[in-house]
Design an enzyme around this catalytic site. Structure first.
Site, PDB file in Angstrom:
ATOM      1  N   LYS A  19       1.014  -1.363   0.087  1.00  0.00           N
ATOM      2  CA  LYS A  19      -0.012   0.088  -0.033  1.00  0.00           C
ATOM      3  C   LYS A  19       0.853   1.191  -0.070  1.00  0.00           C
ATOM      4  O   LYS A  19       1.927   1.353   0.704  1.00  0.00           O
ATOM      5  CB  LYS A  19      -0.942  -0.129   1.283  1.00  0.00           C
ATOM      6  CG  LYS A  19      -1.854   1.274   1.442  1.00  0.00           C
ATOM      7  CD  LYS A  19      -2.518   1.444   2.724  1.00  0.00           C
ATOM      8  CE  LYS A  19      -3.124   2.917   2.912  1.00  0.00           C
ATOM      9  NZ  LYS A  19      -4.047   2.933   4.186  1.00  0.00           N
ATOM     10  N   GLU A  44      -8.847  12.627  11.727  1.00  0.00           N
ATOM     11  CA  GLU A  44      -7.949  11.523  12.294  1.00  0.00           C
ATOM     12  C   GLU A  44      -7.104  11.644  13.503  1.00  0.00           C
ATOM     13  O   GLU A  44      -6.162  12.702  13.397  1.00  0.00           O
ATOM     14  CB  GLU A  44      -7.124  11.087  11.132  1.00  0.00           C
ATOM     15  CG  GLU A  44      -6.289   9.733  11.401  1.00  0.00           C
ATOM     16  CD  GLU A  44      -6.134   8.798  10.335  1.00  0.00           C
ATOM     17  OE1 GLU A  44      -6.285   9.236   8.989  1.00  0.00           O
ATOM     18  OE2 GLU A  44      -5.605   7.793  10.469  1.00  0.00           O
TER      19      GLU A  44
HETATM   20  C1  ISC Z   1      -4.298  11.086   3.122  1.00  0.00           C
HETATM   21  C2  ISC Z   1      -5.456  11.569   3.469  1.00  0.00           C
HETATM   22  O1  ISC Z   1      -6.481  10.837   4.038  1.00  0.00           O
HETATM   23  C3  ISC Z   1      -6.331   9.608   4.595  1.00  0.00           C
HETATM   24  C4  ISC Z   1      -7.223   9.569   5.879  1.00  0.00           C
HETATM   25  C5  ISC Z   1      -8.468   9.097   5.357  1.00  0.00           C
HETATM   26  C6  ISC Z   1      -8.871   8.389   4.446  1.00  0.00           C
HETATM   27  C7  ISC Z   1      -7.678   7.919   3.590  1.00  0.00           C
HETATM   28  C8  ISC Z   1      -8.246   7.175   2.335  1.00  0.00           C
HETATM   29  O2  ISC Z   1      -8.909   6.695   2.217  1.00  0.00           O
HETATM   30  O3  ISC Z   1      -6.975   7.221   1.423  1.00  0.00           O
HETATM   31  C9  ISC Z   1      -6.363   8.527   3.933  1.00  0.00           C
HETATM   32  O4  ISC Z   1      -5.861   7.463   4.516  1.00  0.00           O
HETATM   33  C10 ISC Z   1      -5.972  12.997   2.969  1.00  0.00           C
HETATM   34  O5  ISC Z   1      -7.009  13.222   3.278  1.00  0.00           O
HETATM   35  O6  ISC Z   1      -5.317  13.782   2.731  1.00  0.00           O
END
Ligand code: ISC
Length: 442
Positions: A186, A233
């Site tokens: 990932k 988060e």
């Molecule tokens: C990297 C980001 O989100 C992260 C946090 C929630 C969901 C995310 C996703 O679904 O990819 C990311 O991991 C951003 O908002 O810039």
């Protein structure tokens, strides 16, 4: 090394006060916007301004140097705290660069004034140096202030970031190739967009924070040294020995309904599928999420006893998106401060990938930009080590001349990701800052 040694003597006083209404309106207009700090959620939290002490750190020791400085500072501080809640007494606000080789500096700053409120209890903290007298206006005049709400927004225009939007799917496709080759499982890739004042003026922080707080009340609205945003988060919260972390990864746009393509054999009419249902049954999003949870659980494990990791995520609802979310809890056993925990958890696979060091290499190669403090820990630590550290998402970083801002959004890429859907995901995540700056119509 820290650029400023701690002052010889910091005197801190917190007293209960009666503060109702929006804490942001208490921040004086004349304060330098880079000296405004906020950490607000659902109307509670803290706002502060001024600088009693600050340390700036860089490189791979950016966390360790800040921690050393903080340990020395809190050993020297003389604190009178009549409030005794997390955040009262001595408190520092911080924001750390994502990468060790960032040109951006990380910062930990102790404001001159903090106004806080938690569970109906409000307080004010003043910090003075050495023999300085306590502020004369404390606290009645300051607390009577109430600046007008929702000041007019500055006119801003948006221009391309490091990678133009139409080239983003190609970048994502290269990451998918890399995953296909087995090098990495990932990778979280992010892009930036630049927003500047249309007339070359200074972009003001107060209206941006007001709009973030109003629309994204359930997230943490933050400002530290010109980094502003509303993050959903929570990397780590440490309060009275309890450790919590909210891991997010896996996203779908709100209103992203789709008609199931399978024929309805019973002759019934096909109904749009609720996006929340699509999200919790998306193998791709569940995989993306599982990597992020694993990275946080592994990093917390050495510090916690009784670490609880729910087996399945829930859906967190935000104004623009739904996220897969998992809340981890544990009991602190290592004695680390919240800042030390944040350092240990960074970067989680919500913003980096799996395995971490390989993903970081792919990020550096494919993004082609310095993330600055985007995706780094942002939050606060108090004199007891308690604190909240979010991940700086849905945010923008004000340029040194304050006339422009880089805003950021990223998304996790796994083998089953679709490059065009990933572009759309970054666009919807950019909505938060575009809205706050007056660029989004919704
Ligand atoms: C990297 C980001 O989100 C992260 C946090 C929630 C969901 C995310 C996703 O679904 O990819 C990311 O991991 C951003 O908002 O810039």
């Amino acid at each position: 090394m820290p650029s400023l040694p701690p002052p010889s003597r910091l005197r801190v006083r917190s007293v209960p006060v009666d503060v109702t209404g929006d804490l942001l309106t208490r921040v004086p207009d004349e304060v330098d916007p880079r000296e405004v700090v906020t950490w607000l959620r659902e109307g509670d939290g803290m706002v502060g301004w001024g600088r009693a002490a600050v340390v700036r750190t860089t490189g791979s020791r950016r966390f360790a140097d800040a921690e050393d400085w903080w340990d020395r500072l809190r050993a020297l501080a003389e604190v009178e705290d009549e409030v005794r809640v997390a955040g009262s007494g001595l408190v520092a606000f911080g924001s750390f660069a994502y990468a060790a080789d960032s040109c951006d500096t990380s910062v930990l700053t102790v404001p001159r004034v903090v106004i806080g409120r938690r569970d109906g209890q409000a307080w004010v903290t003043h910090v003075v140096l050495d023999e300085e007298p306590w502020p004369a206006a404390h606290p009645a005049r300051m607390l009577a202030r109430s600046n007008p709400r929702l000041q007019e927004l500055d006119p801003v225009v948006e221009s391309e970031g490091t990678v133009p939007a139409d080239r983003w799917p190609q970048v994502v496709a290269r990451a998918i190739d890399r995953i296909g080759s087995g090098a990495v499982d990932k990778v979280v890739l992010a892009r930036d967009v630049t927003v500047r004042h249309r007339d070359g003026g200074i972009v003001r922080v107060a209206p941006v924070l007001e709009r973030l707080q109003r629309r994204y009340a359930a997230t943490w609205t933050f400002a530290v040294d010109g980094l502003l945003g509303a993050t959903p988060e929570m990397l780590v919260r440490l309060q009275g020995g309890r450790v919590r972390s909210r891991v997010l990864a896996g996203t779908i746009r709100r209103g992203a309904h789709s008609i199931p393509d399978a024929p309805q054999g019973d002759g019934s009419t096909a109904h749009p599928v609720d996006p929340r249902l699509r999200l919790v049954s998306s193998v791709k999003d569940l995989e993306e999420h599982a990597y992020a949870v694993r990275s946080v659980a592994d990093a917390l494990d050495p510090h916690c006893s009784d670490l609880q990791v729910p087996a399945a995520p829930y859906v967190l609802e935000l104004p623009d998106v739904y996220h897969l979310a998992t809340d981890l809890t544990g009991q602190m056993r290592s004695g680390a401060t919240s800042l030390r925990l944040a350092a240990a958890l960074h970067p989680s696979a919500a913003v980096c990938g799996t395995p971490t060091h390989v993903a970081d290499g792919v990020i550096a190669e494919l993004e082609g930009m310095d993330r600055g403090r985007y995706a780094g820990p942002v939050g606060w630590v108090d004199g007891d080590g308690d604190g909240d550290w979010g991940i700086a998402l849905r945010c923008g970083e004000l340029a040194a001349d304050r006339r422009s801002m880089r805003i950021f959004a990223g998304g996790g890429i796994v083998a089953a990701s679709d490059p065009h859907a990933e572009l759309a995901e970054t666009e919807v995540k950019l909505t938060a800052m575009r809205h706050a700056l007056g660029l989004a119509t919704r």
